[in-house]
Structures are given as C-alpha cells and as structure tokens.
Design a protein around this motif. Structure first.
Motif, PDB file in Angstrom:
ATOM      1  N   ALA A   1     -10.983   1.040  -6.905  1.00  0.00           N
ATOM      2  CA  ALA A   1      -9.564   0.476  -7.150  1.00  0.00           C
ATOM      3  C   ALA A   1      -8.905   0.034  -5.587  1.00  0.00           C
ATOM      4  N   CYS A   2      -9.233   1.099  -4.464  1.00  0.00           N
ATOM      5  CA  CYS A   2      -8.864   0.599  -3.399  1.00  0.00           C
ATOM      6  C   CYS A   2      -9.309  -0.982  -2.861  1.00  0.00           C
ATOM      7  N   GLU A   3     -10.588  -1.115  -3.138  1.00  0.00           N
ATOM      8  CA  GLU A   3     -10.966  -2.275  -2.587  1.00  0.00           C
ATOM      9  C   GLU A   3     -10.461  -3.411  -3.187  1.00  0.00           C
ATOM     10  N   ARG A   4     -10.234  -3.252  -4.666  1.00  0.00           N
ATOM     11  CA  ARG A   4      -9.802  -4.243  -5.378  1.00  0.00           C
ATOM     12  C   ARG A   4      -8.220  -4.789  -4.860  1.00  0.00           C
ATOM     13  N   ARG A   5      -7.327  -3.755  -4.205  1.00  0.00           N
ATOM     14  CA  ARG A   5      -6.236  -4.017  -3.682  1.00  0.00           C
ATOM     15  C   ARG A   5      -6.427  -4.509  -2.060  1.00  0.00           C
ATOM     16  N   GLY A   6      -7.458  -4.265  -1.634  1.00  0.00           N
ATOM     17  CA  GLY A   6      -7.580  -4.578  -0.169  1.00  0.00           C
ATOM     18  C   GLY A   6      -6.806  -3.420   0.657  1.00  0.00           C
ATOM     19  N   GLU A   7      -7.002  -2.266   0.173  1.00  0.00           N
ATOM     20  CA  GLU A   7      -6.098  -1.199   0.812  1.00  0.00           C
ATOM     21  C   GLU A   7      -7.175  -0.369   1.692  1.00  0.00           C
ATOM     22  N   HIS A   8      -6.667   0.302   2.719  1.00  0.00           N
ATOM     23  CA  HIS A   8      -7.649   0.767   3.834  1.00  0.00           C
ATOM     24  C   HIS A   8      -7.415   2.521   3.853  1.00  0.00           C
ATOM     25  N   TRP A   9      -5.974   2.843   3.830  1.00  0.00           N
ATOM     26  CA  TRP A   9      -5.759   4.260   4.020  1.00  0.00           C
ATOM     27  C   TRP A   9      -6.219   5.124   3.057  1.00  0.00           C
ATOM     28  N   ALA A  10      -6.050   4.994   1.958  1.00  0.00           N
ATOM     29  CA  ALA A  10      -6.378   5.798   0.505  1.00  0.00           C
ATOM     30  C   ALA A  10      -8.119   5.552   0.466  1.00  0.00           C
ATOM     31  N   ARG A  11      -8.604   4.406   0.668  1.00  0.00           N
ATOM     32  CA  ARG A  11      -9.932   4.221   0.850  1.00  0.00           C
ATOM     33  C   ARG A  11     -10.548   5.122   1.736  1.00  0.00           C
ATOM     34  N   ALA A  12     -10.130   5.262   2.876  1.00  0.00           N
ATOM     35  CA  ALA A  12     -10.817   6.099   3.869  1.00  0.00           C
ATOM     36  C   ALA A  12     -10.672   7.654   3.070  1.00  0.00           C
ATOM     37  N   TRP A  13      -9.625   7.966   2.304  1.00  0.00           N
ATOM     38  CA  TRP A  13     -10.194   9.270   1.873  1.00  0.00           C
ATOM     39  C   TRP A  13     -10.908   9.109   0.766  1.00  0.00           C
ATOM     40  N   ALA A  14     -11.006   8.276   0.056  1.00  0.00           N
ATOM     41  CA  ALA A  14     -12.158   8.183  -0.987  1.00  0.00           C
ATOM     42  C   ALA A  14     -13.385   8.389  -0.263  1.00  0.00           C
ATOM     43  N   GLY A  15     -13.643   7.583   0.856  1.00  0.00           N
ATOM     44  CA  GLY A  15     -14.936   7.942   1.604  1.00  0.00           C
ATOM     45  C   GLY A  15     -15.089   9.386   2.003  1.00  0.00           C
ATOM     46  N   TRP A  16     -14.220  10.055   2.472  1.00  0.00           N
ATOM     47  CA  TRP A  16     -14.208  11.408   2.635  1.00  0.00           C
ATOM     48  C   TRP A  16     -14.919  12.313   1.408  1.00  0.00           C
TER      49      TRP A  16
END
Length: 690
Positions: free
Chosen positions: A552-567
C-alpha cells in the motif's frame, strides 16, 4: 558545521579582530560579541566560527535565535538545531546537556538580546554539564554570567590607519556593495571623497553603509551624499532621545531614511512582512502582504524593490526554492511602522499570516501520504518558526478552534518531523482554550495523543486517545474510528496489553483509500497490528500484514509509514528464522526513518538489525549496533518506548551476543557504539551488507 549562514556577499575587514577573538575563544568557555544593531556581530561570529572552530571543537552548531519569542522554547530550539531526538519526556535542556556532556563542542547562539535571562540560564546549565563545551554568543547586551568574556564589536574604521590615504574598511565595504548595486561604480579619487563622507556620516556601521550603497542603483553618488547629509542634519535635535547612544540613533536614522525613499506600497509591504519569523517565500509574501491599497499582483514588484534596496534579502533554504528574510534591525523597524499604522492593520497582517500557515498545514496534511512527502517534510521544517508564531497568535487571540486545528494538522511536525515535545505543549494549550466537542477539538486531541505516544508517555497517550474517541460523537466517520483505533491500539501495545490492542485494531474499518484528515491512521495502525502479531508470537500473520502495508505504501510512493512496515517485516522475519530478510527489512527502516527526524524509528530499526546480525554470526557488529541504538534511546529518555516486549527482546539479543563474544569483547564493542556520534552511528548501521 550545522546552521552557519551562507556568505552571499564578500566579507570585508576585521582581520585584527578575528586574530584576537580566535585567542579569546580558545581561552574562554563563554565569549559574547556585543555591539549596536547592524554593526556586524552575526557575520563576525560566523567568520570566526569558520576559521577557529576546527581547532577547538568536534561539534559546531550555529543557532539563530531571532525567530524565537518564547524563552521556554530555548531547549527545543537547541534540540532542533543540533538535530537531536525530541521524542522524550526529559526536559529539553537536560537532553541537550546529556548529549554535550562528553563532547568538544562549540555552540554559537546568535541574537540573544531579547532572551538574555533565558539564554544566561541555559548557557550556565550547559557549561556546568559539559566541560568540553564553548559558547560564542552575539547580543546587544552581555548575558551577565561570571565566566563570560565580552568583546564590543566596533563599527568599521573609515580611515586607512597607518597606511595614510588608503581607504578604510568602511569605505571598502561601501565600494564593494556599491559595485553590486551599480555595475558602473568605480572608486576613483572623487568617489573616494564622497564615500568617505558618507561612511563618516553613518559612523562606519556596516548595515547603514550597505543600505546607503544600495541606493546607487537609482541615484548618482554625489546626489546620494547630499541627500544623506541633508537627512542627518535635518534630524539633529528633532526628537532624538538623548538616552539613546549616538550609534543607535545613526542606524535608526539610516533605516528611517531608507524607509522614506521607499514608495508608500513598499513601506506597507515592509511593515506587513515584519510579522514573519524565520523568513518567507513569495507565496507567503503575497498572502500576508496583499490587501487594501496593495493589490496581490503588485506584491512581487514591491518585494523585488525591497530586495534591490537591501531591505529584504534572498536567503538560501537548502531546497533550491526562493526564500527571503530581513535583518533583525530592519524587521524591527517594519514592526514599529506596522504598529504605527494602527491596531487594525497589525491585527490584519497577523491574521493573514496565521491563515496562510493554517492553509499550508492543511495542504501538508492532505499531501503527506504520497509522493511529495519528503518535499512536505522539508517545507514544514523550514516553516517551523512561522508555525510557532501562528500558534502563538491563536493562543494570544484566544482562538481555541483555530489553535486546535493548526496543532492537529501539524501532527506531521510533531511526530514524523520529530518535535513531539513542542506539539504536546501547543495541543494542551489549545485544548485548554475551548474544551467543547467539534472537529477542531478532535484534531487537537489527535495531536495531543500522537505527541504523547511519540514521547513515550503511553498512559497519557491512551487517555488522550480515549478522549479523542469520545469527541467524535455517537456517529463517527470511518476515518475517525480508524484514528481512534490506531491511537488506542498503539498505546495498549506499548503497555503490553496485547489482547486488548488486537481487539481494538481488528475492529477498525479499512480506510486505506481514505483521503482527508486522519488519512495516515490505517497505515500506522496496520504497522502496529503487525507488531502485535510479532509480540504474540504470530510471526506468519505479522509477515502477511507487514507485506500488505509495504504494498500500500509503495503504491502511494510513501516513505515514512513504509519504514514502519519495514520494521514490522524485520521483526516477523527474525521471528521466523529468516535473518537475511530481517537485515534487509531493518536497513530499509533505518534508511527511511533517517530521512526524517524520527529517532524512535531509527532506534527500533537498529535494535532489530543487531538481533538479525547475531543470528548470522556477525556478533561484533551486532554488539556495536546495540551501543549505537542505546545512545539514541538515552536521548529519547525511555528505552524501547517503555514496551515490556520490546525491552525483553532487546535483553534477549544482548544475552545472545554476550554468549557468542564473551563479556569482555561484548563490552568493548558496545562501548565503541555507545560513544559513536548518532549520525556516524546511523551511517555505520547503513553500511551493513544486506
């Protein structure tokens, strides 16, 4: 060297002062450059810092204080300019003192005169806590501390001294700035006579000289000299306060003369722009400057005219955008003129300033969860001082709804940008003004809860979350329900109440396609749900939920929440015995969070990276990373955000590394990490092969 102002024009003179002051700075822990406004204290301090600091300090930070009005925020500003974590319950000054305690550091506090008592208190505290600290201050008056050495910055000399007829530094400055204003200007014998007279009339004060030289874009030199002489002679004895020192009167007269030579619309714009703190862009100038006789489409020309007269200066902002500012003495004159125009004019300018920044906060909130996220992050940080001013105006005006909405829309500044302490302070003050339910009140509670959770004050965050849910009424929107669930679920997770957290998060609606207020809630709630799965030992479920969030984050091109997803994905992979995947995900978290000021995200990312490396028999590096993470947690004040599960995981990682290395080797590597500067520590973590 953090924050040093760029030298956009040539630095002239002061050679002897620089040599002397370098010796003073090497010998004294507190050196204050005093002198009248416009005499060049800031430029001298910046040049001294560039030349002397490399031999005296490993950490150098230049802190401009002119935008700050509330001395209670001094610690916050130091945290901001030192780029330290602000997600802590410790007093800001204590965080700074702890961080500086073992460092050779030079702190340059520029423009202290309006905060003298506060600066003196903070400087005394920092010097007592940090033996390797030196402070260089600029102020129109001393700070008044026993260990302070003061140096009064004198105006530039007009005559050439021992070299006879050579022009002095004041004339050299005039000639340099005159050539910038008029490319045809040359300092020949006749011009030298007039330039000498002008500089003498202006008492060698650099700002007054620069303002006079800027007039040569439209006046011949001889005419400039005549007009300036007439202006000064005409004011002799006419209302000048004898208690005001002559050089103060000279500068005030020189600025007043520049004011007279502006058109009425330029004067009006100058006055209105004085409400900005920390600079402004063209859009801000138009929004605040337009009104009444000054049409919106006339503002750019008036702004360019003020720039040509050196009354407004272009300021590099690091983003490649065009930004402007005024020197303090020029801005103060504009503020004085604004008051003279009457309460309605001043109030109107301040309201337009508030409304512009409220609109900016709304657009940032609406655009945060997308491809422009990093641009919004940089823009909000650049406008931080103006947001403070807008919030302070709301509070002074007792406009609770406006204060609550602005504080709520700025949740990005308080959490992703790392200013949780300040956000909590403003949210509490805004909510105290108008405790009635409504959409603005809900936004204020959202900001309060987000800031408290980011600080690690989980109990207060949970209480605010429940107040937020109550404030949304009996028929909340799906977005409001999801926002409440995120806040409650995160707080319950951090308190170790995992079953309750799971129930709250699972009952929330799916709002991933929602746009508008609380758009972020589904993303951070989903990250939290994945972490709850991990803490409950449900690693497969955690991986599935984290993967859904990554997509979902990558579809939006989003970074901050994507980093939480990585954690979350790293925790799940580590629990599933997939350490290579865990390392890859952990590195994505650290890299993502390091783009912002999200120190909590960086710290948890390094913790899980260390655990994953231990599983790969890279225990030396893992031990050092635990030390690096611990340094960040110390600044945050509450390791692992107080979560019992995260603390237990961290202790289990330490035990495994100790068993692999032995106590002595572990302590050596851990200590090396603990004494690594945070930025260097992040670079070390990111250099880990994935």
């Amino acid at each position: 060297m953090e924050g040093l102002p760029a030298e956009t024009t040539r630095f002239i003179g002061r050679e002897a002062e620089l040599v002397y002051l370098a010796g003073e700075l090497a010998d004294a822990r507190l050196l204050t450059l005093t002198g009248v406004g416009g005499v060049g204290k800031t430029r001298l301090a910046a040049r001294l810092t560039r030349s002397a600091a490399p031999d005296l300090a490993d950490v150098v930070c230049f802190v401009p204080l002119s935008p700050l009005r509330d001395p209670a925020l001094l610690g916050n500003v130091l945290l901001e300019d030192l780029r330290l974590a602000d997600q802590s319950l410790l007093p800001a000054e204590d965080v700074v003192a702890q961080w500086l305690a073992d460092k050779r550091a030079l702190l340059v506090l520029d423009t202290c005169e309006h905060l003298v008592a506060g600066c003196a208190r903070v400087v005394a505290k920092l010097l007592a806590a940090a033996p390797g600290l030196r402070v260089l201050a600029t102020s129109r008056q001393p700070l008044g501390l026993a260990e302070e050495r003061c140096f009064e910055v004198a105006p530039l000399p007009v005559a050439g001294g021992r070299t006879g007829g050579r022009p002095g530094d004041a004339v050299a400055l005039f000639a340099d700035r005159a050539a910038l204003a008029s490319g045809a200007f040359r300092l020949g014998p006749e011009e030298s006579v007039v330039a000498d007279a002008v500089c003498r009339r202006l008492d060698g004060i650099p700002l007054a000289i620069e303002l006079a030289a800027a007039r040569l874009s439209e006046l011949p030199l001889a005419r400039l000299g005549t007009l300036l002489s007439d202006r000064f002679e005409g004011l002799q004895g006419q209302g000048d306060d004898p208690a005001v020192p002559p050089r103060h009167r000279t500068l005030r007269t020189a600025i007043g003369w520049s004011h007279e030579l502006c058109t009425p619309l330029e004067r009006l714009l100058w006055a209105r722009l004085s409400v900005f703190t920390g600079g402004f862009d063209r859009a801000g100038a138009q929004a605040v400057g337009a009104g009444g006789p000054l049409a919106r489409d006339a503002v750019p020309a008036a702004l360019d005219a003020l720039v040509a007269k050196s009354l407004v200066r272009r300021v590099p902002d690091g983003r490649g955008a065009e930004r402007y500012g005024m020197l303090d003495t020029v801005r103060e004159f504009g503020a004085w003129w604004l008051r003279r125009l009457g309460p309605a004019e001043e109030d109107g300018a301040r309201r337009r300033h508030r409304d512009f920044h409220l609109g900016l906060a709304r657009r940032a909130d609406a655009g945060w969860m997308g491809r422009e996220q990093l641009s919004w992050y940089r823009r909000l940080v650049v406008e931080h001082a103006n947001f403070r001013t807008a919030l302070d105006f709301c509070l002074a005006d007792r406009d609770g709804p406006a204060a609550q909405e602005l504080a709520g829309r700025l949740w990005i500044l308080w959490y992703p940008c790392g200013f949780a302490r300040e956000g909590r302070r403003y949210a509490e003050a805004a909510l105290a003004l108008a405790p009635r339910p409504g959409p603005e009140h809900a936004l204020g509670l959202w900001a309060l809860a987000v800031a408290a959770i980011a600080q690690g004050d989980t109990a207060a965050g949970l209480a605010a979350a429940r107040r937020f849910r109550d404030s949304t009424g009996p028929a909340p929107s799906p977005a409001e329900t999801m926002a409440a669930s995120y806040l409650e679920g995160t707080a319950l997770c951090l308190l170790g109440r995992l079953d309750e957290a799971a129930r709250v998060l699972d009952a929330a609606p799916d709002t991933r396609e929602h746009t508008g207020p609380y758009e972020v809630a589904w993303f951070v709630a989903t990250a939290c749900r994945s972490v709850v799965h991990v803490m409950s030992g449900e690693f497969g479920d955690a991986a599935v939920v984290a993967g859904r969030l990554v997509d979902a984050c990558e579809r939006r091109g989003e970074h901050w929440a994507r980093a939480w997803a990585g954690w979350a994905a790293a925790l799940a992979a580590d629990g599933q015995g997939r350490p290579d995947d865990a390392v890859r995900h952990a590195l994505s978290t650290i890299a993502g969070k390091a783009r912002f000021r999200d120190s909590v995200g960086v710290a948890v990312g390094i913790d899980v990276l260390a655990a994953s490396l231990c599983a790969l028999d890279r225990s030396d590096r893992a031990a050092r990373l635990l030390g690096i993470a611990q340094r960040i947690w110390q600044g945050l004040g509450r390791p692992q955000l107080g979560s019992p599960e995260l603390r237990a995981t961290r202790l289990a990682t330490e035990r495994r590394i100790r068993a692999a290395l032995g106590d002595a080797a572990y302590e050596e590597q851990y200590a090396a990490g603990l004494h690594t500067d945070t930025r260097d520590g992040i670079a070390y973590a990111l250099a880990t092969p994935g």
